[in-house]
Design an enzyme around this catalytic site. Structure first.
Site, PDB file in Angstrom:
ATOM      1  N   ASP A 136      29.189  -7.949  20.018  1.00  0.00           N
ATOM      2  CA  ASP A 136      28.659  -6.838  20.828  1.00  0.00           C
ATOM      3  C   ASP A 136      27.519  -6.132  20.089  1.00  0.00           C
ATOM      4  OD1 ASP A 136      28.504  -5.098  22.995  1.00  0.00           O
ATOM      5  OD2 ASP A 136      30.660  -4.763  23.056  1.00  0.00           O
ATOM      6  N   ASP A 166      28.849  -4.545  31.970  1.00  0.00           N
ATOM      7  CA  ASP A 166      30.138  -3.848  31.872  1.00  0.00           C
ATOM      8  C   ASP A 166      30.655  -3.485  33.259  1.00  0.00           C
ATOM      9  OD1 ASP A 166      30.407  -4.012  29.180  1.00  0.00           O
ATOM     10  OD2 ASP A 166      29.785  -1.954  28.746  1.00  0.00           O
TER      11      ASP A 166
HETATM   12  C1  GLA Z   1      30.811  -2.744  25.175  1.00  0.00           C
HETATM   13  C2  GLA Z   1      31.203  -4.030  25.864  1.00  0.00           C
HETATM   14  C3  GLA Z   1      32.549  -3.879  26.514  1.00  0.00           C
HETATM   15  C4  GLA Z   1      33.573  -3.511  25.448  1.00  0.00           C
HETATM   16  C5  GLA Z   1      33.136  -2.254  24.725  1.00  0.00           C
HETATM   17  C6  GLA Z   1      34.036  -1.985  23.551  1.00  0.00           C
HETATM   18  O1  GLA Z   1      30.595  -1.736  26.094  1.00  0.00           O
HETATM   19  O2  GLA Z   1      30.239  -4.413  26.797  1.00  0.00           O
HETATM   20  O3  GLA Z   1      32.932  -5.056  27.170  1.00  0.00           O
HETATM   21  O4  GLA Z   1      33.687  -4.582  24.546  1.00  0.00           O
HETATM   22  O5  GLA Z   1      31.802  -2.365  24.241  1.00  0.00           O
HETATM   23  O6  GLA Z   1      33.683  -0.841  22.849  1.00  0.00           O
END
Ligand code: GLA
Length: 750
Positions: A491, A561
């Site tokens: 990420d 997301d």
């Molecule tokens: C980002 C990712 C999510 C999740 C969060 C965790 O927003 O896109 O899928 O993994 O971080 O903090």
């Protein structure tokens, strides 16, 4: 008056010709017999031909980009275009393959440099070409007086006709030079009315397809963020515009007409400039974003640009994306040409957020295994003092309260349930509330004495530094060596601010835009070599880092997301113009959805996600027995058709964009033995039924059996018919109501 005679005769000619027609006439008339001896370079692949040549001045000039020409066709040699009166020199009107900024160039340059003595003029002329087989070629250019060399690399893919282009800029002067602007490539199309397609978005709203006429002036699509970004994606497509007056006879739509497209393989700040020059030629220039860019090259040093891919289709945007998908799968992804279909994953993020611990994860893993999930992924929260997003990033030890015996018991349990194990990491970031930051406050991007702007309470580690690079590579290597981990969700949850690199000499600090990304790629490459079975997902708060650069090192991406299944339909549609379903992870999460409060059935959510690489992200502790049965049945159905969905040819039958009430996609296996169709309603109104679905891409003479995965056809729908039947007579679905979905497969009968 300079150029008067030329203008006068030109104006007379204009009485009887359109501007475009006039230009073509002038170009051909200008080619002298002498010109025929000048070198022409031609690359053929798939359905396309690309050609350029050396003109009488020595410039490398674009000659042709489009449908494949006959093998014996002779492309006329390059000849520079005329000066447009006294205001636009021939240097600026002639479309060059890689134009240096100098000699009165007003169009976007590919390369702009400044020299130690104050000279900023750069005019690149052809030196030599070195073919490497029929499919690739290196061309060397050099400034007319200075020792600055540029090697242009061309390589065309024989199957797709997609051309890879990049440039290597070398300083052989005795003093340093500064590269202020460096493109990977420039593309040219002749005057016509065109439509530009490009992708934009924001967090939770990625992958909007925009389409607009290309007007005079420049259209800039870019990221200044230090990474690819959600706001725009480095992909474009140009098609002939049907909506304009005087449009050419052939205009492009989803399944017909000519389309030229390109994608830049770079995960740092980038820029694509689409401009119309003085003579109405369309030029696309793409590469490093010149904003805040300054790359000093000492004597003997060179700068390699990213690769800019370009392709052509005469089957509309649908044909363009199918060509691009095939190319990406066969040439770009880590296991190309045969990347495995993605395992169906379970991810606990939306269910637990940071509240991960061993018993909670084990309970979810048991439930996930019961429905046929292949891979269990633990998301954020397992490390350091990570209880919220305020702390812990940078401290990559297993949190002892949450996992008193380390990760091994959970991983063993997951394996025992028949799944492999994946883990979330965010290696490039640090929370100020972390041991790492307390120890190394100088490791982040910053300008000394200036504020360090936090986003999501975190700062960006400066990966351009070798000590930071070693730390990141080291902890990941250790994590993967000590634990049986099959997958990392990598990420990256913010973009840059205050991008200072104060350890580097002042005149080299802006190299950070390049060195950071190179080190990122180097770490990924090192880890993949050392741990060849580990797969990696590129995530950046959703779809903030999706490009053909990162896709050389990562097997899949997290497109957004936003997991709302209706929003996802248009995002997936937009995504599919540039990237294949193979890499497009799509989770089924809870209803009502956290973002839009929209309620949808589990079946609708499953079918929406089954259009890509399926995952489950719901809180399984809240599921009913019926939910488990539905998911289990649909995951089994998905497994049986997944290769067709993720690697087949995608036809966007009905677009969900622009408030469409219905949508449908069809994926056809390469051997045409199977097709899978998904159909969705947003809302049905005034009793109207679902539109007729006339399928595409089947073998008209083959017999195909119809099997519904979900839903049904109207009475009278046959269970078996020819490909011709399904493509012409089509399928009437019995599908109405709000947020309803159906899916079926067609299998060739042997
Ligand atoms: C980002 C990712 C999510 C999740 C969060 C965790 O927003 O896109 O899928 O993994 O971080 O903090």
């Amino acid at each position: 008056m300079i150029g008067f005679d030329k203008m006068k005769s030109t104006l007379q000619l204009r009485l009887s010709f359109t501007l475009a027609g006039l230009l073509v006439l002038m170009l051909f008339a200008a080619r002298s017999a002498r010109a025929q001896t000048r070198q022409v370079f031609r690359l053929d692949g798939g359905n396309s031909t690309y050609a350029f040549g050396v003109n009488e001045r020595g410039d490398l000039q674009t000659l042709y980009w489009g449908g494949r020409l006959g093998p014996d066709d002779k492309i006329p040699a390059a000849h520079s275009y005329m000066e447009w009166a006294s205001f636009d020199s021939s240097y600026t009107t002639t479309p060059q393959e890689y134009a240096g900024w100098g000699a009165g160039l007003f169009t976007e340059p590919a390369l702009k440099v400044s020299f130690a003595d104050g000279n900023r003029d750069l005019v690149l002329h052809f030196v030599q070409a070195t073919p490497n087989g029929a499919q690739s070629l290196e061309v060397e250019l050099k400034d007319i007086s200075r020792e600055v060399y540029v090697t242009l690399k061309y390589s065309i893919d024989a199957d797709s006709g997609i051309l890879s282009r990049s440039a290597n800029i070398k300083n052989r002067e005795k003093q340093s030079i500064v590269v202020e602007q460096a493109a990977a490539a420039q593309w040219t199309l002749p005057p016509d009315r065109y439509m530009l397609s490009y992708l934009t978005g924001r967090w939770a709203g990625e992958w909007t397809l925009n389409q607009e006429p290309i007007h005079p002036g420049s259209r800039v699509i870019e990221s200044r963020r230090g990474s690819t970004g959600h706001q725009a994606n480095p992909w474009f497509a140009i098609s002939r515009d049907a909506s304009q007056k005087n449009a050419g006879p052939i205009t492009a739509a989803e399944e017909y007409g000519e389309v030229w497209f390109g994608a830049l393989a770079w995960s740092g700040s980038w820029r694509l400039t689409v401009e119309v020059n003085e003579l109405d030629f369309v030029r696309v220039t793409g590469g490093f974003n010149p904003f805040d860019f300054r790359y000093k090259l000492n004597p003997g040093e060179h700068l390699e640009t990213p690769v800019f891919y370009g392709g052509y289709s005469d089957h509309g945007l649908g044909g363009a994306s199918r060509v691009l998908h095939r190319f990406e799968i066969a040439n770009v992804l880590p296991h190309a040409p045969n990347p495995k279909p993605r395992p169906v994953i379970y991810n606990s993020w939306e269910a637990t957020e940071f509240k991960v611990d061993e018993p909670g994860q084990v309970a979810l893993a048991e439930k996930a295994a019961s429905i046929g999930v292949d891979r269990f992924v633990m998301d954020d929260g397992w490390f350091g003092q990570r209880k919220t997003d305020h702390a812990g990033l940078g401290d990559w030890y297993v949190n002892p309260e949450k996992f008193p015996n380390g990760l091994k018991p959970l991983i063993d349990k997951v394996h025992g349930l028949g799944m492999d194990f994946g883990l979330w990491v965010e290696p490039e970031m640090v929370n100020p509330d972390s041991d790492l930051y307390r120890k190394h406050p100088d490791w982040v991007l910053n300008f000394p004495g200036r504020p360090r702007s936090e986003q999501r309470n975190q700062l960006v580690l400066n990966l351009a530094r070798s000590d930071v690079r070693d730390y990141v590579e080291g902890f990941l290597d250790k994590l993967l060596s000590e634990n049986d981990i099959a997958f990392l969700k990598w990420d990256y949850n913010r973009n840059w601010s205050e991008p200072g690199w104060d350890q580097a000499p002042v005149d080299q600090q802006q190299r950070v835009y390049v060195e950071y990304i190179r080190n990122l790629y180097a770490i990924l490459s090192h880890l993949r070599n050392k741990h060849p079975n580990v797969e990696i997902e590129s995530c950046s708060g959703g779809g903030g880092r999706v490009d053909l650069g990162i896709l050389h090192y990562t097997d899949e991406v997290w497109p957004s997301d936003n997991t709302d299944p209706f929003d996802r339909l248009s995002m997936q549609d937009g995504f599919s113009y540039a990237y294949p379903p193979q890499i497009m992870m799509a989770w089924v999460t809870d209803s009502p959805h956290w973002l839009n409060s929209r309620s949808t059935s589990l079946t609708y959510r499953m079918l929406s996600s089954m259009q890509g690489s399926l995952g489950i992200g719901a809180n399984l502790n809240h599921w009913t027995a019926e939910d488990f049965a539905t998911a289990k049945r649909l995951i089994a159905a998905y497994h049986s058709v997944q290769p067709t969905i993720v690697r087949g040819d995608l036809y966007r039958l009905i677009s969900p964009r622009d408030g469409s009430e219905m949508s449908a996609t069809e994926s056809v296996a390469r051997d045409k033995n199977q097709a899978v169709v998904f159909a969705f309603t947003h809302s049905t109104q005034e009793g109207r039924g679902f539109p007729l679905l006339q399928l595409q891409g089947l073998d008209p003479d083959a017999e195909y059996q119809l099997t519904f995965i979900e839903g049904k056809g109207l009475a009278g729908t046959p269970t078996s018919a020819s490909g011709a039947w399904w493509m012409h007579y089509g399928v009437w679905l019995d599908l109405r109501g709000d947020f309803q979905a159906a899916a079926f497969r067609l299998d060739r009968q042997h």
